[in-house]
Enzyme design. Structure first.
Site, PDB file in Angstrom:
ATOM      1  N   HIS A 156       0.830  -1.209   0.000  1.00 40.60           N
ATOM      2  CA  HIS A 156       0.000   0.000   0.000  1.00 40.60           C
ATOM      3  C   HIS A 156       0.868   1.264   0.000  1.00 40.60           C
ATOM      4  CE1 HIS A 156       0.964   0.350   4.232  1.00 40.60           C
ATOM      5  NE2 HIS A 156       0.382  -0.808   4.523  1.00 40.60           N
ATOM      6  N   HIS A 165      -5.181  -4.543  16.001  1.00 38.94           N
ATOM      7  CA  HIS A 165      -5.808  -5.652  15.273  1.00 38.94           C
ATOM      8  C   HIS A 165      -7.158  -6.062  15.828  1.00 38.94           C
ATOM      9  CE1 HIS A 165      -1.490  -5.775  14.339  1.00 38.94           C
ATOM     10  NE2 HIS A 165      -1.961  -5.986  13.121  1.00 38.94           N
ATOM     11  N   CYS A 198       0.666  -8.203  15.292  1.00 37.02           N
ATOM     12  CA  CYS A 198       1.887  -7.388  15.496  1.00 37.02           C
ATOM     13  C   CYS A 198       3.134  -8.266  15.458  1.00 37.02           C
ATOM     14  CB  CYS A 198       1.866  -6.682  16.855  1.00 37.02           C
ATOM     15  SG  CYS A 198       0.482  -5.588  17.139  1.00 37.02           S
ATOM     16  N   LYS A 225      -6.886   6.102  10.196  1.00 34.63           N
ATOM     17  CA  LYS A 225      -5.795   5.172   9.947  1.00 34.63           C
ATOM     18  C   LYS A 225      -6.178   4.323   8.741  1.00 34.63           C
ATOM     19  CE  LYS A 225      -2.965   2.193  12.334  1.00 34.63           C
ATOM     20  NZ  LYS A 225      -2.551   1.308  13.361  1.00 34.63           N
ATOM     21  N   CYS A 261       0.641 -11.119  20.211  1.00 33.27           N
ATOM     22  CA  CYS A 261      -0.310 -10.718  19.160  1.00 33.27           C
ATOM     23  C   CYS A 261       0.291 -11.108  17.822  1.00 33.27           C
ATOM     24  CB  CYS A 261      -0.584  -9.216  19.191  1.00 33.27           C
ATOM     25  SG  CYS A 261      -1.561  -8.705  17.748  1.00 33.27           S
ATOM     26  N   LYS A 278      -7.422  -2.417   6.479  1.00 33.26           N
ATOM     27  CA  LYS A 278      -8.295  -3.262   5.663  1.00 33.26           C
ATOM     28  C   LYS A 278      -9.723  -3.223   6.186  1.00 33.26           C
ATOM     29  CE  LYS A 278      -4.912  -6.461   4.664  1.00 33.26           C
ATOM     30  NZ  LYS A 278      -4.390  -7.733   5.073  1.00 33.26           N
ATOM     31  N   HIS A 320       3.843   1.575   2.506  1.00 32.33           N
ATOM     32  CA  HIS A 320       5.066   0.874   2.073  1.00 32.33           C
ATOM     33  C   HIS A 320       5.761   1.693   0.987  1.00 32.33           C
ATOM     34  CE1 HIS A 320       2.523  -2.873   3.112  1.00 32.33           C
ATOM     35  NE2 HIS A 320       3.366  -2.680   4.110  1.00 32.33           N
ATOM     36  N   CYS A 322      -5.686  -6.216  21.431  1.00 32.55           N
ATOM     37  CA  CYS A 322      -4.729  -5.428  20.645  1.00 32.55           C
ATOM     38  C   CYS A 322      -5.463  -4.290  19.925  1.00 32.55           C
ATOM     39  CB  CYS A 322      -3.997  -6.302  19.624  1.00 32.55           C
ATOM     40  SG  CYS A 322      -3.039  -5.291  18.482  1.00 32.55           S
TER      41      CYS A 322
HETATM   42  N1  MSP Z   1       7.948  -6.947   8.705  1.00 40.32           N
HETATM   43  C1  MSP Z   1       8.044  -5.848   9.598  1.00 40.32           C
HETATM   44  C2  MSP Z   1       9.356  -5.104   9.409  1.00 40.32           C
HETATM   45  C3  MSP Z   1      10.582  -5.943   9.605  1.00 40.32           C
HETATM   46  S1  MSP Z   1      12.035  -5.037   9.374  1.00 40.32           S
HETATM   47  C4  MSP Z   1      13.236  -6.077   9.820  1.00 40.32           C
HETATM   48  C5  MSP Z   1       6.888  -4.882   9.388  1.00 40.32           C
HETATM   49  N2  MSP Z   1       6.224  -4.981   8.231  1.00 40.32           N
HETATM   50  S2  MSP Z   1       4.955  -4.063   7.824  1.00 40.32           S
HETATM   51  O1  MSP Z   1       4.563  -4.501   6.527  1.00 40.32           O
HETATM   52  O2  MSP Z   1       3.975  -4.115   8.856  1.00 40.32           O
HETATM   53  O3  MSP Z   1       5.464  -2.591   7.774  1.00 40.32           O
HETATM   54  C6  MSP Z   1       6.511  -2.231   6.887  1.00 40.32           C
HETATM   55  C7  MSP Z   1       6.771  -0.735   6.946  1.00 40.32           C
HETATM   56  O4  MSP Z   1       5.621  -0.036   6.455  1.00 40.32           O
HETATM   57  C8  MSP Z   1       7.016  -0.229   8.379  1.00 40.32           C
HETATM   58  O5  MSP Z   1       8.088   0.685   8.408  1.00 40.32           O
HETATM   59  C9  MSP Z   1       5.715   0.475   8.710  1.00 40.32           C
HETATM   60  O6  MSP Z   1       5.872   1.543   9.606  1.00 40.32           O
HETATM   61  C10 MSP Z   1       5.318   1.003   7.336  1.00 40.32           C
HETATM   62  N3  MSP Z   1       3.899   1.325   7.286  1.00 40.32           N
HETATM   63  C11 MSP Z   1       2.832   0.485   7.432  1.00 40.32           C
HETATM   64  N4  MSP Z   1       1.687   1.223   7.365  1.00 40.32           N
HETATM   65  C12 MSP Z   1       1.997   2.541   7.192  1.00 40.32           C
HETATM   66  C13 MSP Z   1       1.268   3.713   6.926  1.00 40.32           C
HETATM   67  N5  MSP Z   1      -0.045   3.754   6.933  1.00 40.32           N
HETATM   68  N6  MSP Z   1       1.968   4.833   6.639  1.00 40.32           N
HETATM   69  C14 MSP Z   1       3.334   4.831   6.530  1.00 40.32           C
HETATM   70  N7  MSP Z   1       4.048   3.746   6.759  1.00 40.32           N
HETATM   71  C15 MSP Z   1       3.428   2.644   7.313  1.00 40.32           C
HETATM   72  O7  MSP Z   1       6.632  -4.078  10.256  1.00 40.32           O
END
Ligand code: MSP
Length: 485
Positions: free
Chosen positions: A17, A145, A126, A294, A123, A297, A20, A142
């Protein structure tokens, strides 16, 4: 001189999304800027593929975990391409190289690992062990979630994180490990001062089999976060590879605010245990929200990057997330703001400056620019901002130059010089405009690589070289109103 930059590696339990995407392009700016400065760069990103979260999703879809993660990891790779992200490496935690090296790391940490019993909460959303205090605060559910914490009583291996707390605190306190923004530094120091406990680093294989086996114990697999953090050095070939020796410690590790504790407490613990230097800086970005909510999904408000890119293009997407989401806090995506940024800043200010300069030279000088004077602006503010991962400020500095140029054009009125046949003055004014635009293009390269290239293509050769398409053609705003209605 060498420059190593990383992003966190996303879980693959859902579609990529815009959150990321933002993280990827932020790290990309740092990598591209470092390359521009002539530094050898390794820029690494990837996917985090083990653990219950990914395994549950695979089971839901009746796929094996491996089939599922293969398919999802490709989507993240596809996104990187779509975003024009220039990563040199892409690591998957299911790569055999990562798995083997994670086991080497485990063995090298043996002195700090002991077996114990974990009695407490977890969790899966998380992928985190939850302390009593946090569980109490959240009344056993949580908040991210909306699921009750799972209660665990299991044999685990533990890592002596508590032993390293003073050293971690000192590194952060003194800035040896810099944390941007400083509010995040204070936040983590608070956590560390309130006491870092030893942490669980494995799960029983019986409960969760989708993980890297613990060396010498067939009943346990590594806790997903524990091995995922290691990706930052396994990808460089820890311990023996030249890349590890030449590029570690990382210059900047880019992560989101929700995973600060993992990166500023547990990760330094692993490195100290290995006797390996800590990264130089951790940049912690905020969250992108949608209409004050926020993105999630369950809210049904998740936006896929391709939906935005389809209408605005990759460079405009990068521009919005780098300038209109504050680099040091949370921000908002709305279609209206995207449309306004596109039309006002990209089409009217940048696109127009390019367009009117090129057209005047073609019309009045047969496309011949002549000698272009050297760049003359002070770029200290821009570079300082990049150094501190203030992408919004760096772009503000570029826009100051673009606005300055438009003002110059409005004041010099080259079209009137043309009418008055003041050829010499006209040539001078237009050559200056070209110089300013080439300078802007250089500054924009890390942010909007395609636009930068096309501006240089048009102006850099002493004659105007037209392009097939207009840079950022203005949109009919009514259409976006229809789309969001
Ligand atoms: N798999 C772990 C990271 C492991 S690093 C050794 C993880 N994955 S995640 O998919 O949940 O998140 C990946 C990145 O996307 C994180 O830095 C997280 O903060 C970022 N984001 C997830 N949702 C976000 C927003 N809505 N806005 C900006 N970044 C966010 O955590």
């Amino acid at each position: 001189m060498n420059f190593y930059v990383t992003t966190s590696i996303p879980y693959v339990n859902g579609e990529p999304h815009i959150g990321h995407a933002m993280e990827f392009i932020m790290a990309d700016v740092l990598a591209r800027a470092a390359r521009q400065q002539g530094k050898p760069v390794i820029f690494c990103t990837g996917t985090d593929e083990h653990g219950g979260k990914n395994a549950e999703k695979a089971a839901e879809l009746k796929l094996t975990p491996k089939q599922y993660v293969d398919q999802m990891s490709d989507k993240f790779r596809g996104l990187l391409k779509l975003l024009d992200v220039s990563n040199d490496r892409f690591i998957r935690t299911t790569d055999p190289g990562h798995e083997q090296r994670a086991q080497i790391i485990w063995k090298n940490l043996a002195k700090d690992i002991y077996k114990g019993k974990y009695v407490g909460l977890y969790c899966t959303g998380c992928e985190a062990f939850v302390t009593e205090a946090v569980a109490k605060e959240n009344k056993g559910v949580c908040p991210h979630h909306n699921k009750p914490y799972e209660s665990l009583e299991e044999d685990n291996y533990f890592f002596k994180l508590s032993k390293y707390a003073p050293e971690i605190q000192k590194a952060i306190d003194t800035g040896a490990l810099a944390i941007y923004p400083v509010t995040r530094k204070h936040e983590i120091l608070q956590v560390i001062k309130s006491g870092l406990e030893d942490i669980s680093i494995s799960r029983p294989k019986q409960k969760i089999s989708w993980g890297i086996p613990v060396p010498g114990d067939t009943t346990q697999v590594m806790y997903v976060w524990w091995e995922a953090l290691m990706n930052y050095i396994t990808v460089l070939g820890y311990p023996e590879h030249a890349d590890f020796k030449q590029f570690w410690p990382a210059n900047v590790q880019v992560v989101g605010k929700d995973i600060l504790r993992f990166h500023a407490a547990i990760w330094p613990g692993i490195l100290l245990g290995l006797g390996v230097p800590l990264p130089k800086a951790l940049y912690v970005h905020g969250f992108v929200n949608i209409g004050g909510e926020k993105m999630s999904k369950s809210q049904g408000n998740v936006i896929a990057p391709k939906d935005i890119i389809h209408r605005y293009g990759t460079d405009a997407f990068r521009y919005y997330f780098l300038r209109h989401i504050p680099s040091y806090s949370d921000g908002e995506f709305t279609w209206e703001r995207m449309e306004a940024a596109y039309n006002n800043e990209l089409a009217n200010e940048l696109g127009n400056a390019v367009q009117r300069t090129a057209v005047l030279i073609q019309k009045n000088q047969n496309g011949i620019i002549g000698d272009i004077p050297p760049a003359e602006h002070d770029t200290a503010k821009y570079w300082e901002a990049i150094e501190k991962c203030q992408f919004d400020r760096a772009l503000d500095a570029v826009w100051e130059q673009i606005r300055g140029l438009n003002q110059y054009i409005d004041e010099e009125k080259p079209w009137e010089l043309a009418k008055a046949k003041d050829e010499e003055h006209l040539r001078e004014v237009l050559a200056y405009q070209c110089s300013a635009l080439i300078e802007v293009a250089d500054l924009l390269e890390p942010f909007m690589p395609t636009a930068s290239k096309s501006i240089k293509h048009i102006f850099s050769e002493g004659v105007i070289r037209p392009t097939k398409t207009t840079l950022f053609p203005k949109h009919d705003t009514k259409k976006v109103a229809d789309k969001t209605a």
